[in-house]
Design a protein around this motif. Structure first.
Motif, PDB file in Angstrom:
ATOM      1  N   TYR A  84       0.812  -1.300   0.132  1.00  0.00           N
ATOM      2  CA  TYR A  84       0.008   0.037  -0.103  1.00  0.00           C
ATOM      3  C   TYR A  84       0.767   1.286   0.094  1.00  0.00           C
ATOM      4  N   GLN A  85       2.010   0.997   0.810  1.00  0.00           N
ATOM      5  CA  GLN A  85       2.855   2.445   1.046  1.00  0.00           C
ATOM      6  C   GLN A  85       3.409   2.800  -0.477  1.00  0.00           C
ATOM      7  N   VAL A  86       3.885   1.457  -0.907  1.00  0.00           N
ATOM      8  CA  VAL A  86       4.695   1.668  -2.271  1.00  0.00           C
ATOM      9  C   VAL A  86       3.802   2.449  -3.507  1.00  0.00           C
ATOM     10  N   GLU A  87       2.643   1.931  -3.366  1.00  0.00           N
ATOM     11  CA  GLU A  87       1.588   2.310  -4.248  1.00  0.00           C
ATOM     12  C   GLU A  87       1.120   3.970  -4.074  1.00  0.00           C
ATOM     13  N   GLN A  88       1.531   4.349  -2.692  1.00  0.00           N
ATOM     14  CA  GLN A  88       1.328   5.809  -2.406  1.00  0.00           C
ATOM     15  C   GLN A  88       2.373   6.409  -2.516  1.00  0.00           C
ATOM     16  N   GLY A  89       3.555   5.955  -3.250  1.00  0.00           N
ATOM     17  CA  GLY A  89       4.603   6.837  -3.666  1.00  0.00           C
ATOM     18  C   GLY A  89       5.858   6.467  -2.794  1.00  0.00           C
ATOM     19  N   HIS A  90       5.802   5.841  -1.821  1.00  0.00           N
ATOM     20  CA  HIS A  90       7.033   5.476  -1.047  1.00  0.00           C
ATOM     21  C   HIS A  90       8.269   4.737  -1.895  1.00  0.00           C
ATOM     22  N   ARG A  91       9.227   5.166  -2.131  1.00  0.00           N
ATOM     23  CA  ARG A  91      10.095   4.400  -2.882  1.00  0.00           C
ATOM     24  C   ARG A  91      10.726   3.012  -2.447  1.00  0.00           C
ATOM     25  N   VAL A  92      10.613   1.933  -3.381  1.00  0.00           N
ATOM     26  CA  VAL A  92      11.299   0.820  -3.065  1.00  0.00           C
ATOM     27  C   VAL A  92      12.671   0.903  -2.879  1.00  0.00           C
ATOM     28  N   GLY A  93      13.320   0.302  -1.977  1.00  0.00           N
ATOM     29  CA  GLY A  93      14.724   0.143  -1.562  1.00  0.00           C
ATOM     30  C   GLY A  93      15.361   1.198  -0.728  1.00  0.00           C
ATOM     31  N   LEU A  94      14.488   2.046  -0.312  1.00  0.00           N
ATOM     32  CA  LEU A  94      15.081   3.352   0.548  1.00  0.00           C
ATOM     33  C   LEU A  94      14.262   3.244   1.946  1.00  0.00           C
ATOM     34  N   TRP A  95      13.929   1.975   2.373  1.00  0.00           N
ATOM     35  CA  TRP A  95      13.206   1.906   3.758  1.00  0.00           C
ATOM     36  C   TRP A  95      14.259   1.837   4.803  1.00  0.00           C
ATOM     37  N   ASN A  96      15.439   1.127   4.632  1.00  0.00           N
ATOM     38  CA  ASN A  96      16.178   1.190   5.765  1.00  0.00           C
ATOM     39  C   ASN A  96      15.743   0.432   7.124  1.00  0.00           C
ATOM     40  N   GLY A  97      14.665  -0.574   7.094  1.00  0.00           N
ATOM     41  CA  GLY A  97      14.371  -1.155   8.034  1.00  0.00           C
ATOM     42  C   GLY A  97      13.233  -0.391   8.804  1.00  0.00           C
ATOM     43  N   ASN A  98      12.624   0.345   8.054  1.00  0.00           N
ATOM     44  CA  ASN A  98      11.457   1.407   8.543  1.00  0.00           C
ATOM     45  C   ASN A  98      10.180   0.377   8.762  1.00  0.00           C
ATOM     46  N   THR A  99      10.037  -0.510   9.586  1.00  0.00           N
ATOM     47  CA  THR A  99       8.847  -1.193   9.711  1.00  0.00           C
ATOM     48  C   THR A  99       7.546  -0.372   9.989  1.00  0.00           C
ATOM     49  N   GLN A 100       7.790   0.753  10.613  1.00  0.00           N
ATOM     50  CA  GLN A 100       6.776   1.608  11.111  1.00  0.00           C
ATOM     51  C   GLN A 100       5.876   1.916   9.822  1.00  0.00           C
ATOM     52  N   LEU A 101       6.478   2.446   8.906  1.00  0.00           N
ATOM     53  CA  LEU A 101       5.794   2.874   7.677  1.00  0.00           C
ATOM     54  C   LEU A 101       4.799   1.828   7.119  1.00  0.00           C
ATOM     55  N   ALA A 102       5.386   0.377   7.139  1.00  0.00           N
ATOM     56  CA  ALA A 102       4.506  -0.840   6.760  1.00  0.00           C
ATOM     57  C   ALA A 102       3.399  -1.032   7.523  1.00  0.00           C
ATOM     58  N   ALA A 103       3.598  -0.659   9.011  1.00  0.00           N
ATOM     59  CA  ALA A 103       2.623  -0.946   9.977  1.00  0.00           C
ATOM     60  C   ALA A 103       1.464   0.330   9.679  1.00  0.00           C
ATOM     61  N   GLN A 104       1.911   1.677   9.304  1.00  0.00           N
ATOM     62  CA  GLN A 104       0.901   2.493   8.941  1.00  0.00           C
ATOM     63  C   GLN A 104      -0.067   2.089   7.743  1.00  0.00           C
ATOM     64  N   GLY A 105       0.733   1.549   6.820  1.00  0.00           N
ATOM     65  CA  GLY A 105       0.061   1.283   5.831  1.00  0.00           C
ATOM     66  C   GLY A 105      -1.037   0.307   5.982  1.00  0.00           C
ATOM     67  N   ALA A 106      -0.871  -1.005   6.850  1.00  0.00           N
ATOM     68  CA  ALA A 106      -1.422  -2.037   7.450  1.00  0.00           C
ATOM     69  C   ALA A 106      -2.658  -1.110   8.116  1.00  0.00           C
ATOM     70  N   ALA A 107      -2.580  -0.181   8.776  1.00  0.00           N
ATOM     71  CA  ALA A 107      -3.541   0.470   9.646  1.00  0.00           C
ATOM     72  C   ALA A 107      -4.627   1.154   8.803  1.00  0.00           C
ATOM     73  N   ALA A 108      -3.976   1.809   7.680  1.00  0.00           N
ATOM     74  CA  ALA A 108      -4.462   2.595   6.590  1.00  0.00           C
ATOM     75  C   ALA A 108      -5.685   1.603   5.968  1.00  0.00           C
ATOM     76  N   LEU A 109      -5.262   0.380   5.814  1.00  0.00           N
ATOM     77  CA  LEU A 109      -6.305  -0.841   5.293  1.00  0.00           C
ATOM     78  C   LEU A 109      -7.208  -1.519   6.154  1.00  0.00           C
ATOM     79  N   ASN A 110      -6.944  -1.154   7.542  1.00  0.00           N
ATOM     80  CA  ASN A 110      -7.893  -1.458   8.617  1.00  0.00           C
ATOM     81  C   ASN A 110      -7.473  -3.159   8.669  1.00  0.00           C
ATOM     82  N   LEU A 111      -6.022  -3.366   8.617  1.00  0.00           N
ATOM     83  CA  LEU A 111      -5.630  -4.740   8.760  1.00  0.00           C
ATOM     84  C   LEU A 111      -5.218  -5.073  10.006  1.00  0.00           C
ATOM     85  N   VAL A 112      -4.998  -4.072  11.079  1.00  0.00           N
ATOM     86  CA  VAL A 112      -4.305  -4.169  12.156  1.00  0.00           C
ATOM     87  C   VAL A 112      -5.027  -2.958  12.984  1.00  0.00           C
ATOM     88  N   ARG A 113      -4.990  -3.264  14.245  1.00  0.00           N
ATOM     89  CA  ARG A 113      -5.385  -2.117  15.216  1.00  0.00           C
ATOM     90  C   ARG A 113      -4.469  -1.457  15.990  1.00  0.00           C
TER      91      ARG A 113
END
Length: 113
Positions: A84-113
């Motif tokens: 989801y975050q990649v679709e929103q424009g976050h570039r692949v290969g530049l995350w440097n272990g940023n799991t928080q951004l993936a967690a925010q994407g999952a929350a935006a999709l209502n997959l986690v609380r």
């Protein structure tokens, strides 16, 4: 009215993950097992080809967890959050272990609380 999470996931661009560098999946090795597991745990991506699934999982593993290719044994909602975050424009290969951004994407999709 906001788009449903199903419609958002149907719009995930499979072609974003297929490149001239994407290998063809060899059914005799562990990639084939990984593809089966990805298909089992992520039915939302059932329309994706094997190379795209493999490539996306590899980038997720590298971007968020800083490993070449994670083992998969259960559904990880952060994977869809990553897509989801990649679709929103976050570039692949530049995350440097940023799991928080993936967690925010999952929350935006209502997959986690």
């Amino acid at each position: 009215m906001p788009a449903s999470k199903t419609s958002v996931m149907q719009k995930f661009d499979e072609l974003r993950w297929v490149s001239v560098h994407a290998d063809v999946v060899d059914p005799s090795n562990c990639e084939a097992v990984r593809i089966k597991q990805l298909r089992l745990f992520y039915p939302e991506l059932s329309h994706w080809g094997e190379a795209a699934l493999n490539e996306a999982w590899g980038w997720y593993s590298e971007d968020c967890w800083l490993v070449g290719m994670m083992e998969i044994s259960e559904r990880d909602p952060w994977f869809l959050g990553y897509l989801y975050q990649v679709e929103q424009g976050h570039r692949v290969g530049l995350w440097n272990g940023n799991t928080q951004l993936a967690a925010q994407g999952a929350a935006a999709l209502n997959l986690v609380r």
